[in-house]
Scaffold this active site. Structure first.
Site, mmCIF file in Angstrom:
data_model
loop_
_atom_site.group_PDB
_atom_site.id
_atom_site.type_symbol
_atom_site.label_atom_id
_atom_site.label_comp_id
_atom_site.label_asym_id
_atom_site.label_seq_id
_atom_site.Cartn_x
_atom_site.Cartn_y
_atom_site.Cartn_z
ATOM 1 N N ASP A 1 -11.095 0.090 2.051
ATOM 2 C CA ASP A 1 -11.219 -0.937 1.036
ATOM 3 C C ASP A 1 -9.855 -1.592 0.861
ATOM 4 O O ASP A 1 -8.891 -0.930 0.485
ATOM 5 C CB ASP A 1 -11.671 -0.280 -0.273
ATOM 6 C CG ASP A 1 -11.940 -1.287 -1.366
ATOM 7 O OD1 ASP A 1 -12.232 -2.453 -1.049
ATOM 8 O OD2 ASP A 1 -11.854 -0.894 -2.545
ATOM 9 N N ALA B 1 -4.857 3.286 5.726
ATOM 10 C CA ALA B 1 -5.933 2.553 5.065
ATOM 11 C C ALA B 1 -6.507 3.435 3.966
ATOM 12 O O ALA B 1 -6.540 4.665 4.093
ATOM 13 C CB ALA B 1 -7.006 2.180 6.081
ATOM 14 N N TYR B 2 -6.956 2.803 2.908
ATOM 15 C CA TYR B 2 -7.404 3.530 1.726
ATOM 16 C C TYR B 2 -8.914 3.457 1.593
ATOM 17 O O TYR B 2 -9.488 2.375 1.499
ATOM 18 C CB TYR B 2 -6.690 2.988 0.485
ATOM 19 C CG TYR B 2 -5.243 3.383 0.540
ATOM 20 C CD1 TYR B 2 -4.805 4.531 -0.087
ATOM 21 C CD2 TYR B 2 -4.336 2.660 1.308
ATOM 22 C CE1 TYR B 2 -3.496 4.947 0.016
ATOM 23 C CE2 TYR B 2 -3.014 3.062 1.421
ATOM 24 C CZ TYR B 2 -2.609 4.216 0.780
ATOM 25 O OH TYR B 2 -1.312 4.629 0.904
ATOM 26 N N LEU B 3 -9.551 4.637 1.576
ATOM 27 C CA LEU B 3 -10.994 4.730 1.386
ATOM 28 C C LEU B 3 -11.327 4.676 -0.096
ATOM 29 O O LEU B 3 -12.424 4.281 -0.482
ATOM 30 C CB LEU B 3 -11.525 6.030 1.998
ATOM 31 C CG LEU B 3 -11.176 6.226 3.475
ATOM 32 C CD1 LEU B 3 -11.615 7.600 3.945
ATOM 33 C CD2 LEU B 3 -11.813 5.140 4.319
#
Length: 150
Positions: A76, A27-29
């Site tokens: 996000d 998952a991408y912050l």
């Protein structure tokens, strides 16, 4: 420094089940710069990647399961899930063959990492590799994480 070339894979090698694999979830912050959390089986990592296509800086820090789950909730965009096969090549190289799960099911990418840009440029891909997409950010996982899903 991460130096890699990336390819679309139109057909899988026949002996794929003979190779080890990992289940990845990431998952991408943030995507500019790239800040990612990843679960690889039971290993958890926070990764920073600089801008770049074939070559870019990469830093990895270990996470606990709890910190991974906490940070994943702050992601996000799409969470990326895939099965990664590791296929050895001559010269101590390895193909990382990714079979994506929904919502990107059907996407298959191969990455090969190198120790130098010279080695990367000299690489001749196997005949089952398709179009090279190294120079397109469209196939970066961080880009996929931001793609709208219908």
């Amino acid at each position: 420094m991460e130096i890699e070339r990336k390819f679309l894979i139109p057909r899988l090698p026949e002996d794929l089940d003979a190779y080890p694999f990992q289940l990845l979830e990431q998952a991408y912050l943030c995507t500019n710069p790239v800040v990612r959390v990843r679960r690889s089986d039971n290993t958890y990592t926070l990764t920073y990647k600089s801008k770049g296509l074939m070559s870019r800086e990469e830093y990895n820090l270990p996470l606990t399961s709890d910190s991974y789950e906490h940070l994943k909730q702050k992601a996000d965009g799409n969470v990326i899930r895939k099965k990664r096969f590791r296929i050895p090549l001559p010269d101590k190289l390895t193909i990382e063959l990714d079979l994506f799960d929904a919502p990107f099911e059907g996407l298959v990418l191969a990455e090969v990492e190198f120790t130098s840009e010279e080695q990367a440029h000299a690489f001749l891909p196997p005949d089952w590799f398709g179009e090279e997409v190294t120079w397109s950010a469209e196939y970066h996982n961080s880009t996929l994480s931001q793609r709208p899903i219908s």
